[in-house]
Enzyme design. Structure first.
Site, mmCIF file in Angstrom:
data_model
loop_
_atom_site.group_PDB
_atom_site.id
_atom_site.type_symbol
_atom_site.label_atom_id
_atom_site.label_comp_id
_atom_site.label_asym_id
_atom_site.label_seq_id
_atom_site.Cartn_x
_atom_site.Cartn_y
_atom_site.Cartn_z
ATOM 1 N N GLN A 1 0.760 -1.291 -0.088
ATOM 2 C CA GLN A 1 -0.013 0.106 -0.070
ATOM 3 C C GLN A 1 0.975 1.315 -0.055
ATOM 4 O O GLN A 1 0.428 2.191 0.563
ATOM 5 C CB GLN A 1 -0.903 0.011 1.123
ATOM 6 C CG GLN A 1 -2.258 -0.955 0.988
ATOM 7 C CD GLN A 1 -3.040 -0.487 -0.078
ATOM 8 O OE1 GLN A 1 -3.099 0.680 -0.614
ATOM 9 N NE2 GLN A 1 -3.309 -1.693 -0.945
ATOM 10 N N SER A 2 2.059 1.157 -0.534
ATOM 11 C CA SER A 2 3.140 2.443 -0.636
ATOM 12 C C SER A 2 2.274 3.376 -1.461
ATOM 13 O O SER A 2 2.325 3.404 -2.706
ATOM 14 C CB SER A 2 4.194 1.730 -0.846
ATOM 15 O OG SER A 2 5.175 2.888 -1.600
ATOM 16 N N ASN A 3 2.289 4.708 -0.848
ATOM 17 C CA ASN A 3 1.842 5.847 -1.674
ATOM 18 C C ASN A 3 3.056 6.205 -2.660
ATOM 19 O O ASN A 3 2.837 6.635 -3.833
ATOM 20 C CB ASN A 3 1.695 7.202 -0.821
ATOM 21 C CG ASN A 3 0.557 6.820 0.058
ATOM 22 O OD1 ASN A 3 -0.480 6.274 -0.323
ATOM 23 N ND2 ASN A 3 0.999 6.976 1.374
#
Ligand SMILES: *Cc1c(COP(=O)(O)O)cnc(C)c1O
Length: 317
Positions: A62-64
């Protein structure tokens, strides 16, 4: 174009003062926005100057940072390669869904290790794979941390300072979520260079205070070097609070979820459980403990991250 600086009078009233202004870096324009957009502008500039055609980076599912690196690479006509990790197979939602839609070349690592699980060696071996096929890869470190991030947020500090002058409202504090440290490094360096007297307070998303403060000081000093300004930021001048991390990166806390609901209900503003929710929880706690006076002014930097919200529906059920 500068991102908006908005006041949050309802949130401020509910908390019994201080005046709260929100710097909307969730509106940086590209692919749902976030602080990484400013940082990537400089990193991709460097990549293009070095003749790169492949951009490789690393992050959690879920890395931006991974989502925005892929989007920025696409905008520049470059190929995005994401080394993504986590303890179990990722769900097709939030940032990971967006990574897929961007057509990223995704390499999955199942691991219980916290990021950056892909150590330099892993990224290097992926880069080597592209070199042997005649391409020119460019590796962006976890979170884009480094002097380019520092320059991006030094600029943001100049932009914010202008906006505060325009509204005639000096600020006492900037609160933000601090992860790999580049964002806070640039802001703190800028605040010191401009002699604003503003205190930049980083709410850590994972690292212990001392580790992160040392890292931020190092990035700030590399940034000063790159900019050619003679200012030094010592670790003990860097304000980091690590008591809002809870069980770790990406694990929501009670006060985090409460802060997210409060921002939505008072200002129609969305935060996320990984970064900005914990940062607002930290700000609320400082206000409730009387560490910030009712007549003071705080800028809350909204660093983005809202697509991750959708991966946390269970936490709100
Ligand atoms: C990456 C990120 C941060 C932390 O920024 P750093 O420069 O890594 O400290 C904060 N908030 C969000 C939403 C992020 O994506």
């Amino acid at each position: 174009m500068p991102t908006p600086l908005e006041s949050a009078p309802r949130l401020s009233r509910i908390l019994g003062g201080p005046r709260i202004l929100i710097k909307r870096d969730d509106l940086t324009g590209l692919a749902f926005g976030g602080n990484k957009v400013r940082i990537l502008e400089f990193l991709l500039g460097d990549a293009i100057e070095k003749g790169a055609d492949v951009i490789i980076t690393v992050g959690r599912f879920q890395s931006n940072h991974a989502r925005l690196t892929a989007a920025a690479a696409r905008r520049a006509g470059l190929k995005p390669v994401l080394v993504l990790g986590g303890p179990r197979e990722p769900e097709l939602t939030g940032n990971f869904l967006l990574d897929k839609l961007l057509g990223s070349d995704i390499r999955i690592i199942l691991t219980n290790e916290p990021p950056p699980f892909a150590q330099a060696a892993v990224l290097e071996s992926v880069a080597e794979e592209f070199r042997t096929s005649g391409m020119t890869p460019y590796i962006i470190p976890s979170g884009g941390a480094g002097p380019f991030a520092g320059v991006a947020y030094y600029n943001c500090m100049l932009e914010l300072y202008d906006q505060l002058v325009q509204v005639g409202q000096p600020a006492n504090y900037i609160f933000l979520c601090s992860g790999s440290g580049g964002t806070q490094a640039g802001l703190a360096l800028g605040a010191k260079a401009l002699q604003t007297g503003m205190e930049v307070v980083g709410i850590s998303d994972k690292h212990p205070t001392e580790f992160l403060a040392t890292r931020i000081s190092k990035i700030a000093n590399e940034t000063a070097n790159l900019l050619g300004i003679k200012i030094e930021l010592l670790p003990n001048e860097v304000r980091v609070r690590d008591e809002y991390v809870g069980e770790g990166l990406g694990v929501p806390t009670e006060s985090d979820l409460k802060a997210i609901r409060l921002a939505a209900e008072s200002e129609g503003l969305f935060l996320d459980p990984v970064h900005t929710g914990k940062a607002l929880a930290g700000l609320i706690d400082h206000i409730q403990k009387g560490m910030i006076g009712p007549d003071e002014t705080v800028v809350f930097l909204h660093t983005g991250g809202t697509p991750a919200l959708f991966a946390y529906s269970e936490a709100f059920a």
